[in-house]
Design a protein around this motif. Structure first.
Motif, PDB file in Angstrom:
ATOM      1  N   ARG A   1      -0.802   4.478   5.490  1.00 27.87           N
ATOM      2  CA  ARG A   1      -0.165   5.433   6.382  1.00 27.87           C
ATOM      3  C   ARG A   1      -0.615   6.849   6.081  1.00 27.87           C
ATOM      4  NH1 ARG A   1       1.755   0.806   4.363  1.00 27.87           N
ATOM      5  NH2 ARG A   1       2.943   2.036   2.867  1.00 27.87           N
ATOM      6  N   SER A   2      -0.848   7.607   7.155  1.00 32.34           N
ATOM      7  CA  SER A   2      -1.272   8.993   6.958  1.00 32.34           C
ATOM      8  C   SER A   2      -0.056   9.871   6.745  1.00 32.34           C
ATOM      9  CB  SER A   2      -2.040   9.472   8.178  1.00 32.34           C
ATOM     10  OG  SER A   2      -1.155   9.609   9.255  1.00 32.34           O
TER      11      SER A   2
ATOM     12  N   TYR B   1       3.265   2.641  12.938  1.00 42.49           N
ATOM     13  CA  TYR B   1       2.824   3.871  12.258  1.00 42.49           C
ATOM     14  C   TYR B   1       2.004   4.771  13.176  1.00 42.49           C
ATOM     15  CZ  TYR B   1       4.041   0.911   8.319  1.00 42.49           C
ATOM     16  OH  TYR B   1       4.685   0.084   7.467  1.00 42.49           O
ATOM     17  N   ASN B   2       1.087   4.180  13.938  1.00 44.79           N
ATOM     18  CA  ASN B   2       0.223   5.059  14.716  1.00 44.79           C
ATOM     19  C   ASN B   2       0.909   5.622  15.956  1.00 44.79           C
ATOM     20  OD1 ASN B   2       0.286   2.738  16.118  1.00 44.79           O
ATOM     21  ND2 ASN B   2      -1.923   2.377  16.172  1.00 44.79           N
TER      22      ASN B   2
ATOM     23  N   GLN C   1       3.300  -8.773   7.062  1.00 48.08           N
ATOM     24  CA  GLN C   1       1.973  -9.387   6.965  1.00 48.08           C
ATOM     25  C   GLN C   1       2.082 -10.801   6.424  1.00 48.08           C
ATOM     26  OE1 GLN C   1       3.122  -6.873   5.316  1.00 48.08           O
ATOM     27  NE2 GLN C   1       2.904  -7.245   3.119  1.00 48.08           N
TER      28      GLN C   1
ATOM     29  N   ILE D   1      -2.777  -4.287   5.525  1.00 42.94           N
ATOM     30  CA  ILE D   1      -1.774  -3.284   5.862  1.00 42.94           C
ATOM     31  C   ILE D   1      -2.416  -1.915   6.024  1.00 42.94           C
ATOM     32  CG2 ILE D   1       0.338  -2.165   5.056  1.00 42.94           C
ATOM     33  CD1 ILE D   1       0.587  -4.816   3.341  1.00 42.94           C
ATOM     34  N   THR D   2      -1.973  -1.217   7.063  1.00 38.85           N
ATOM     35  CA  THR D   2      -2.436   0.142   7.284  1.00 38.85           C
ATOM     36  C   THR D   2      -2.044   1.029   6.109  1.00 38.85           C
ATOM     37  OG1 THR D   2      -1.487  -0.297   9.430  1.00 38.85           O
ATOM     38  CG2 THR D   2      -2.514   1.862   9.124  1.00 38.85           C
TER      39      THR D   2
ATOM     40  N   GLU E   1       7.926   5.586   7.212  1.00 35.26           N
ATOM     41  CA  GLU E   1       7.700   4.173   6.918  1.00 35.26           C
ATOM     42  C   GLU E   1       8.914   3.605   6.208  1.00 35.26           C
ATOM     43  OE1 GLU E   1       4.145   5.066   4.514  1.00 35.26           O
ATOM     44  OE2 GLU E   1       5.187   4.011   2.903  1.00 35.26           O
TER      45      GLU E   1
ATOM     46  N   ASN F   1       0.823  -1.211   0.000  1.00 34.27           N
ATOM     47  CA  ASN F   1       0.000   0.000   0.000  1.00 34.27           C
ATOM     48  C   ASN F   1       0.857   1.260   0.000  1.00 34.27           C
ATOM     49  OD1 ASN F   1      -2.098  -1.737   0.157  1.00 34.27           O
ATOM     50  ND2 ASN F   1      -2.700  -1.189   2.259  1.00 34.27           N
TER      51      ASN F   1
END
Lengths: 238, 455, 170
Positions: A145-146, A103-104, A158, A142-143, A151, A34
Motif C-alpha cells: 500500500r502506498s 486500496y487503489n 489472499q 498482496i499489494t 488499510e 506486507n
C-alpha cells in the motif's frame, strides 16, 4: 464437511481463556500481509500499522493484579459503520460478509477510521518501508500500500482466494478449517479459530454457540463477525 | 432632496462609493505582498505534505481529523454571513442592509471557496480527489452517494455556485455603472461583465423580483450546507458527535461567526476606504443586535447540548466530556467568554454597539471563540473514542498551522483584490434608497422624510 | 429601431413621457433607462409580469431529476453493499436530490432573469454614460421610421439634452 460458496459468512472465534498475549499472531499478521514496519517514534505517535494488536488491560490493585489480553482486529461487522461513510466505495461489504478495502480506490479521507468504534483501521502516513532484509520477504499476493491509504485486517483474503481456487480445481467445496488466516495458523495455544459461520457444523459455528460468547460493543448494533469467548473462567466460579 | 442637483449628487455618491477602486497605493501593494507571502508559505507547506505524506501533520490514530477539518468547518461557517445579511434582510425589507450587503456577499463567496480547499488538502491522496466527482469512468464505478462527504461535496458546490450567482446578479447594475465611467481596456472588461445592461424599466423590474427569488432560494441552501457539515459528525458512532442537536447548533454557530465577521470587515472597509458617510453607527448598531441575538441562540444550543450530556452521564460520553474539561479548560473558558459572556453583556449597551473599536474587539473575539469551538468539537471526541486502548491526543504540526494561516491570508488577499476591481458598496442599492425611495412630504408645518415601500 | 432621449432629471423625463403619450405613441413602446430602479409608474407602467420564475421551476425540476438519477441511478447501476444501508437509501437520495434541485433552480433563475432582461446583449444600442450619474433616458422602441422622427421632435421639444439612435452608437 464442505460448503457452497454462496452460503459462506466468514467469522472468527477468539477464546480469551486460551490467549496468553504472546503476540505471535501480531508478528504473523505483519509478515503475511506486507505491513510496513513503524519505528518507535511512529508507535508513540499512534501511527503504527498493525492490523492486529493485543490490547493489554490491568485489573485489580497490587498485589492482586491480573493482565487481560484482548486480541483486536477488524471485526468485519455486518452493519459496518466504516462502509457507508466512504465517499469512493473503497470500503464495502462483500457477499461473504467480509469488510473489503480497495486500496487503489482509497483517497484517504480517513472518515472510516473515525467511524470505526474498534479503532482497527490504520493509515499509511508515509511510504511503506522495511529494514533489510525484510523487504525480501514481501508476499507477491498482496499489494504494497502506498502512503495516503487506509488499510486493515482482511481476514487474509489472499488465503481465502487460494483456498477457493484449490477447491475449485479439485471440484469440491471448501472444507472446514481449510482456510486459515495467518494469526489463527500461528496462535500457539490455538485461541483463534476461523471458518464459516453459516455452516452450523463448522468449528466456529459450534464455538460461537458457547455460553461464554460475547461480541464487542454489542450495543452499537454493528453485528461483528468476530466472536470472543469470555476468559478468566477459573477466577469467576459459577 | 432638491431634484435640481440630483445629477450632481449622484455623480458624487458614485465617486465616494467607488473610492476603493482608485489606483492602488504603495500600502496596498505592501499588504498584498505580505498576504501573498503567507499564502506562499502555505503552498510550500502543502508541497511538503504532498511529497512526504500525512506524517508531517499532527494527525494520528485515533485523531484522524485535525486542523484541516476544523478550518473547513470554520470557513463554511463564515460563509453564512452573506446570505444572512443580504437574503434575510432583503426578504424582511430591512433597508439598512443596503451598504452592508455587497461586502457580506463577497465574503460568502471567498470564504466558501477557501473552505472548499480544505477537504482536498485533507485527503491522504490529494492527487486523485476526482474520485469523489461523479463521472462515467471506464470502471463503471460511481462515487458513494450514501457517504456524507458526497453530500458535502454536492452541497458545497451548490453553495459556491449559488452564492457566486447571488453576488454577480446583485452587482450587475454596479458593473454597468463602472463600465460607464471607465475607459480603454477596462471599459471592455467591465462591458463584458455588465453584459449590455442598460437599466431599462423591464430590466430593473426583473432585477428586483429576481433578486428576491434568489434570496428565497439561497437561504435554504445555506441552512442545508451547514447542516450537512454537521451531519459529517452527527451520523457517526463517535461519542460526542452522534447528536441530533448538531445540525441546528452548527447552523447557529455559522451565523454567529458570519455576522461577527461581517461586522469586522465593515469596520476595516470603512476605515480603509473612508466610507464613514455610508456605513453609519446605525448599521453597526443593527448588526450588533443581530449578533447579540445569534450569540444568545448559540449559548442556548450549547447549554442544551452540554447539560444533557452532563446529566445523562453515560460513561462513554462522560469520557470525552471530562477529557475536554481536564485538558482544554483554558480553551473552553475562552470559548464561553468569547461566544457568550462578552458579546451578550457588551452588546446590550448602545454605546458599545456604536463604537467601532469595541465592536472590532468583540467580533474578533467571537471568531476566535468559534474557531476554538470547532476544535473542541473535533478533537476531544476523537481523542477518547470507544476503545480505551487507543486513546490519544492531537497537536497540530507546523505544516497544518501554516496552511490554516495561509487560508486566512488567501481569504484577505482575494477580498483585497475584490475591493480593488469591484464596487465594495452596493451603489445602486444605496442610491435607490437615497433617490428613489426617500421623498419629502409636508406634514403640518414641517417637511418630513418619507420612505416609499420597497417592491 | 430605438431612439433615446437623455433628460437631466426625473421630472423632465416624466414630462417627456407625457408628451410622447399625448402625440399618440403607446406606452408599450416607451421605456426608461436609469441607474437606479424607480417604483412602477414613476416613468412608465409595467407592461407584463416577467415570467423568469418559469426558468427556476423548469431548471429546478431538471435538477431534481439529475440529483435523483445520480444518487439512486448510479447506486443501482453499480450496486455495492455498504453497511446495512439499502442500495437506494431514501435519506441520501433525498439530500442529493434537494441540493441539485436548488442548484439548478438558482441557475434557472439566472437564466430566466437574463432571458427576461434580454441579456447578454452586446449589440450597439442607444445609451448614454450620463445615465450612470443620474440622468434619465427615455427610449422609444418602434418599427416605423416615421414614428422615430415624431418621437425625436417630441423629445426635443420636451427638453432632451441629447438624442441618439443605433446608428450613433456605431
Amino acid at each position: 464437511m464442505t460448503t457452497e460458496a454462496k452460503d459462506i459468512r466468514w467469522g472468527m472465534v477468539i477464546d480469551l481463556d486460551r490467549c496468553t498475549g504472546c503476540g505471535a499472531c501480531v508478528t504473523a499478521c505483519q509478515a503475511e500481509n506486507n505491513i510496513a514496519l513503524t519505528d518507535q517514534q511512529g508507535f508513540a505517535q499512534g501511527r503504527n500499522l498493525q492490523w492486529l494488536r493485543i490490547e493489554r488491560y490491568w485489573e485489580g490493585e497490587f498485589p492482586h493484579v491480573r493482565a487481560r489480553f484482548l486480541p483486536m482486529l477488524c471485526q468485519h461487522c455486518d452493519d459496518a459503520p466504516c462502509e457507508p461513510v466512504c465517499p469512493v466505495y473503497a470500503s464495502y461489504h462483500t457477499a461473504e460478509g467480509l469488510n473489503g478495502q480497495v486500496y487503489n480506490r482509497c483517497v484517504g479521507t480517513r472518515y472510516c477510521a473515525n467511524n470505526c468504534p474498534y479503532a482497527v483501521r490504520v493509515f499509511n502516513f508515509t511510504d511503506p518501508s522495511w529494514p533489510e532484509p525484510l523487504e525480501q520477504q514481501l508476499s507477491p499476493d498482496i499489494t504494497v500500500r502506498s502512503r495516503g491509504v487506509m488499510e486493515k485486517c482482511s481476514f487474509c483474503i489472499q488465503r481465502i482466494r487460494r483456498g477457493k481456487e484449490e477447491a475449485k480445481l479439485e471440484n469440491r467445496g471448501l472444507r472446514d478449517g481449510e482456510v486459515q488466516p495467518a494469526c489463527a495458523q500461528t496462535c500457539p495455544p490455538g485461541a483463534i479459530s476461523f471458518g464459516n459461520l453459516d455452516d452450523p457444523n463448522s468449528r466456529v459455528a459450534r464455538m460461537a454457540r458457547s455460553p461464554r460468547r460475547f461480541r464487542l460493543f454489542e450495543d452499537l448494533g454493528t453485528e461483528p463477525s468476530v466472536i470472543y469467548l469470555k476468559g478468566g473462567g477459573h477466577e469467576h466460579p459459577g | 432632496m432638491n431634484t435640481r442637483d440630483k445629477t450632481y449628487s449622484a455623480a458624487r455618491m458614485n465617486e465616494a462609493m467607488l473610492s476603493s477602486m482608485q489606483p492602488p497605493t504603495l500600502r496596498w501593494y505592501l499588504l498584498a505582498l505580505v498576504l501573498g507571502a503567507v499564502v506562499a508559505v502555505g503552498l510550500y507547506a502543502f508541497t511538503v505534505q504532498l511529497t512526504t505524506g500525512m506524517v508531517v501533520t499532527g494527525i494520528n490514530r485515533p485523531v484522524m481529523w485535525g486542523l484541516y477539518i476544523i478550518s473547513f468547518v470554520f470557513w463554511v461557517g463564515l460563509s453564512h454571513s452573506g446570505t444572512m445579511v443580504s437574503a434575510i434582510l432583503r426578504l424582511s425589507q430591512a433597508s439598512w442592509r443596503r451598504p452592508i450587503l455587497r461586502g457580506a456577499e463577497a465574503m460568502t463567496v471567498f470564504s466558501i471557496a477557501v473552505a472548499g480547499l480544505f477537504p482536498l488538502i485533507h485527503l491522504g491522496r490529494n492527487w486523485i480527489f476526482y474520485y469523489l466527482i461523479p463521472y462515467p469512468s471506464q470502471y463503471g464505478l460511481w462515487p458513494n452517494f450514501r457517504s456524507p462527504l458526497l453530500f458535502d461535496m454536492v452541497a458545497i458546490n451548490t453553495y459556491i455556485i449559488g452564492s457566486g450567482i447571488f453576488l454577480y446578479i446583485g452587482m450587475l447594475p454596479d458593473l454597468a455603472l463602472v463600465r460607464d465611467r471607465s475607459t480603454g481596456w477596462r471599459r471592455k472588461i467591465y462591458g463584458l461583465l455588465a453584459i449590455g445592461w442598460r437599466g431599462t424599466a423591464e430590466q430593473w423590474r426583473v432585477f428586483s423580483r429576481g433578486s428576491t427569488l434568489l434570496a428565497c432560494l439561497i437561504i435554504p441552501v445555506a441552512v442545508s450546507v451547514h447542516s450537512i457539515v454537521a451531519w459529517d459528525f452527527a451520523v457517526t458512532l463517535v461519542p460526542g458527535w452522534h447528536s441530533t442537536i448538531f445540525a441546528p447548533y452548527f447552523v447557529i454557530g455559522a451565523i454567529t461567526s458570519g455576522v461577527a465577521a461581517v461586522i469586522t470587515l465593515m469596520i476595516v472597509i470603512r476605515k480603509a476606504f473612508k466610507l464613514e458617510e455610508f456605513l453609519l453607527p446605525l448599521h453597526f448598531d443593527n448588526m450588533s443586535k443581530l449578533l447579540l441575538a445569534v450569540c444568545l441562540l448559540w449559548s442556548y444550543f450549547y447549554f442544551a447540548e452540554v447539560f444533557t450530556t452532563w446529566y445523562g452521564h453515560k460513561p462513554i460520553e462522560w469520557e470525552w466530556f471530562s477529557y475536554m474539561h481536564d485538558h482544554y479548560g483554558l480553551a473552553l473558558f475562552i470559548m464561553i467568554l468569547g461566544n457568550t459572556i462578552v458579546p451578550i453583556v457588551g452588546l446590550c449597551f448602545r454605546r458599545v454597539r456604536r463604537s467601532t473599536a469595541a465592536l472590532l474587539g468583540i467580533t474578533l473575539l467571537v471568531n476566535v471563540a468559534m474557531f476554538i469551538e470547532r476544535f473542541l468539537i473535533v478533537v476531544p471526541s476523537l481523542s477518547h473514542k470507544n476503545i480505551p486502548f487507543i486513546w490519544g491526543s492531537y497537536t497540530p504540526s507546523w505544516v497544518e498551522m501554516s496552511i490554516a494561516l495561509a487560508a486566512f491570508a488567501l481569504f484577505f488577499l482575494l477580498y483585497t483584490l475584490f475591493t480593488k476591481f469591484f464596487p465594495i458598496l452596493a451603489i445602486t442599492d444605496v442610491r435607490e434608497q437615497e433617490e428613489a425611495l426617500i421623498g419629502q412630504q409636508q406634514l403640518g408645518r414641517a417637511r418630513v422624510e418619507t420612505l416609499v415601500n420597497e417592491e | 429601431m430605438e431612439i433615446l432621449g437623455v433628460f437631466a432629471d426625473l421630472d423632465e423625463a416624466a414630462r417627456a413621457v407625457d408628451d410622447l403619450l399625448a402625440i399618440g405613441i403607446p406606452e408599450t413602446k416607451i421605456t426608461s433607462l436609469s441607474s437606479v430602479p424607480y417604483p412602477d409608474g414613476v416613468l412608465v407602467r409595467e407592461k407584463h409580469q416577467p415570467r423568469f420564475y418559469l426558468g427556476s421551476l423548469a431548471f429546478g425540476a431538471v435538477g431534481a431529476l439529475i440529483g435523483f438519477s445520480l444518487a439512486a441511478g448510479t447506486a443501482w447501476l453499480y450496486p455495492l453493499q455498504t453497511g446495512d444501508k439499502p442500495i437506494i437509501s431514501i435519506f441520501p437520495v433525498g439530500i442529493i436530490t434537494y441540493e441539485l434541485m436548488m442548484l439548478f433552480a438558482i441557475i434557472g433563475t439566472l437564466v430566466g432573469m437574463f432571458w427576461c432582461m434580454g441579456l447578454p446583449d452586446f449589440r450597439p444600442k442607444p445609451y448614454a454614460a450620463e445615465i450612470a450619474i443620474g440622468a434619465i433616458g427615455i427610449l422609444v422602441q418602434t418599427e416605423h421610421p416615421g414614428e422615430v422622427e415624431v418621437a425625436r421632435r417630441a423629445m426635443q421639444s420636451s427638453g432632451a439634452q441629447r438624442l441618439c439612435t443605433e446608428e450613433d452608437e456605431e
